[in-house]
Design an enzyme around this catalytic site. Sequence first.
Site, PDB file in Angstrom:
ATOM      1  N   CYS A 233     -25.146  56.585 -32.378  1.00 52.13           N
ATOM      2  CA  CYS A 233     -26.481  56.215 -32.846  1.00 52.13           C
ATOM      3  C   CYS A 233     -27.185  55.361 -31.785  1.00 52.13           C
ATOM      4  O   CYS A 233     -27.409  55.828 -30.673  1.00 52.13           O
ATOM      5  CB  CYS A 233     -26.399  55.530 -34.208  1.00 52.13           C
ATOM      6  SG  CYS A 233     -28.011  55.475 -35.024  1.00 52.13           S
TER       7      CYS A 233
ATOM      8  N   GLU B 260     -18.627  58.558 -38.218  1.00 56.31           N
ATOM      9  CA  GLU B 260     -17.827  57.784 -39.186  1.00 56.31           C
ATOM     10  C   GLU B 260     -18.374  57.898 -40.601  1.00 56.31           C
ATOM     11  O   GLU B 260     -17.703  57.508 -41.549  1.00 56.31           O
ATOM     12  CB  GLU B 260     -17.747  56.311 -38.740  1.00 56.31           C
ATOM     13  CG  GLU B 260     -18.972  55.461 -39.031  1.00 56.31           C
ATOM     14  CD  GLU B 260     -20.123  55.665 -38.024  1.00 56.31           C
ATOM     15  OE1 GLU B 260     -20.063  56.610 -37.227  1.00 56.31           O
ATOM     16  OE2 GLU B 260     -21.085  54.876 -38.065  1.00 56.31           O
TER      17      GLU B 260
ATOM     18  N   HIS C  53     -23.898  59.704 -37.152  1.00 58.28           N
ATOM     19  CA  HIS C  53     -22.766  58.806 -37.384  1.00 58.28           C
ATOM     20  C   HIS C  53     -21.516  59.624 -37.744  1.00 58.28           C
ATOM     21  O   HIS C  53     -21.387  60.032 -38.901  1.00 58.28           O
ATOM     22  CB  HIS C  53     -23.077  57.844 -38.535  1.00 58.28           C
ATOM     23  CG  HIS C  53     -24.069  56.797 -38.164  1.00 58.28           C
ATOM     24  ND1 HIS C  53     -23.722  55.582 -37.642  1.00 58.28           N
ATOM     25  CD2 HIS C  53     -25.428  56.817 -38.208  1.00 58.28           C
ATOM     26  CE1 HIS C  53     -24.802  54.872 -37.392  1.00 58.28           C
ATOM     27  NE2 HIS C  53     -25.867  55.601 -37.725  1.00 58.28           N
TER      28      HIS C  53
END
Lengths: 414, 209
Positions: free
Chosen positions: B82, B189, B187
């Site tokens: 990001c 994650e 993202h």
Amino acid sequence: MTTTRDPLPVHKSSGPTCGSCRQGCAVDLVRCTRCGLPETYETIEFDAQGVCNICRQNEFKKEQVDWAARGNEFAALVEQYRGKHDYDCIIPYSGGKDSTFTLYHMVKEYKVKPLVVQFNHGFMRPNLLKNNERTFKALGVDVLSFTPNWRVVRRVMLEALIRKGDFCWHCHTGIFSYPMHVSIKFNVPFIVWGEPSSEYTAYYDYRDNEIEEVDETRFNRFINLGITAEDMAGMIKKDFDFDPRDLAPYTYPPMRDLKRIKCRSVCLGSFIPWDARKQSELITKELGWQGDQVEGMPWSAWPYEKIECYMQGVRDYIKFLKRGYSRTSQMTALDLRNKRTTKDQADLLVRDFEGRKPPSLKLFLDYLSITEEQFHEIVLATVVPPHKPDFATIGDAPQTWDYDHWYREKQPLK
Amino acid sequence: MTVFVGIVDLDMSNLRSVANAVSAVGYDSRIVRKPQELEGVSHLILPGVGSFGVAMAHMRAQELYEPIRAFAAAGKPVLGICLGMQLLSSSGDEGGPSDGLGLVAGRVVRIDPAKVPAIPHVGWNEVRIKRDHPVFAKVKTGVDFYFVHSFNFGCERAEDLLGVAGYGDVDVTAIVGKGSVLGFQFHPEKSQANGLRLLENFCDWDGRC
């Protein structure tokens, strides 16, 4: 033991029919025009020709999967893990046709040193135990067997039956999670299962042309019925005294632990075209493996199918009550897809054998400490529409040869 | 190769979700706040929430600017996520013009609001992979990842643009890469199985293409 005669079940009345079966079913079900599986079958969809997605994905399996490339991929995978740990792979093993073939194939074709891991669901049959001993000794393999706490098994069977109309939660979660724990404990990161689920459902579709990873996603997608071990603990704790660790065998191990050992868990049937009938013939010839009678099935048509559990008859009976089809329909569907039978012959078998009450139901009710009326009430709550079971017209399935050997529970469940 | 992941803390980011994701894919990590904490780190992740200018100011104040560049120059794997991806660039406009790390040539500018339905670009969006990379193993083109951003990385060199996501009339830069340096605008994650797969692949990567 003999499997030469197929005694017909007892018929109570002709009753209403659903086109294929003679009794026990109060509505017509839409069925695949090719294999006959009904609209209540898990994951089924029909196309404009009325052919189901299970048939279509099996067409893809036969015609479009590059099995030579898949074979090479598997050979490379075996080599990746060979000789690096105490065992080359783990083979989860029930002793049925698929795991026996998988073990045979891995030992004979790939010359691996496997650790055979067996999760004992509590209902192993005498013929199965003999098969297992014969196979283990013939192949010369190390075997690890685990039997979970029977008292807990009884309670979770009842809970899963009430909530999902499927009492096999302990068996299916245990079979698919316990070998993963062993993989971590023994540091054996390669696990080879047998039949891919694409053979009979569309949770994983052959047409996606991907390897079906036997992982936590798959476990949560359909193996555990949407009930984790933690969920189960919460569901039974109100009336059942247990140690939370009793449910550990049914938990899936943490992803981190599996990733740390670079665990890979796949089905042999993702790499070779699965053919249960041919493979059964092979293990019969090479290992002396023997089929068996199974409640509610014709005994000579598929003597290799589902011989590993003496509650199989109850499982299949519940399936019939819930969905209006059972094991016989599943087997005739496979044979129709493989062009090994005709629609007329298939319909005849389904009509004569499907949906009969198995003698093992009495044992099962004692395991769960419920009456048959309570059983009906529980199952009725999980019926898959538009099927409606018709208990009044259901006949009885004959006893198998080993019925008297099966465990009888004298203590109430508490 | 012993994998040990450093997660750079510029005192403004949510690091826990990245650390948890690294742990889930089987690897250990350490939070890196000062140069000495890069010792023993094999893979570096630059997460990011916040503003470009402030992040670069923090990086310099923490004396991490040169060590991070040296880490990448040594051919060790670096992943920007990001804002962390945007910091890999030559420069960015957010919070006033500032220089970036200069690891992937390009400039980060605000997405043109006239060409997109809304800013920020937030939610799941399909990423079209434009070039092959070892970190994309077993991740298909066209699968969804989770985005939250208002600025877009304009690559100077076409070969550094590895993936894009269509948003309104804009193809936003989703993945950049050069040598041992990689950046995801989305993202990983927070992107479920495909995101974790990318993170695992990154940790397994030796930095060579």
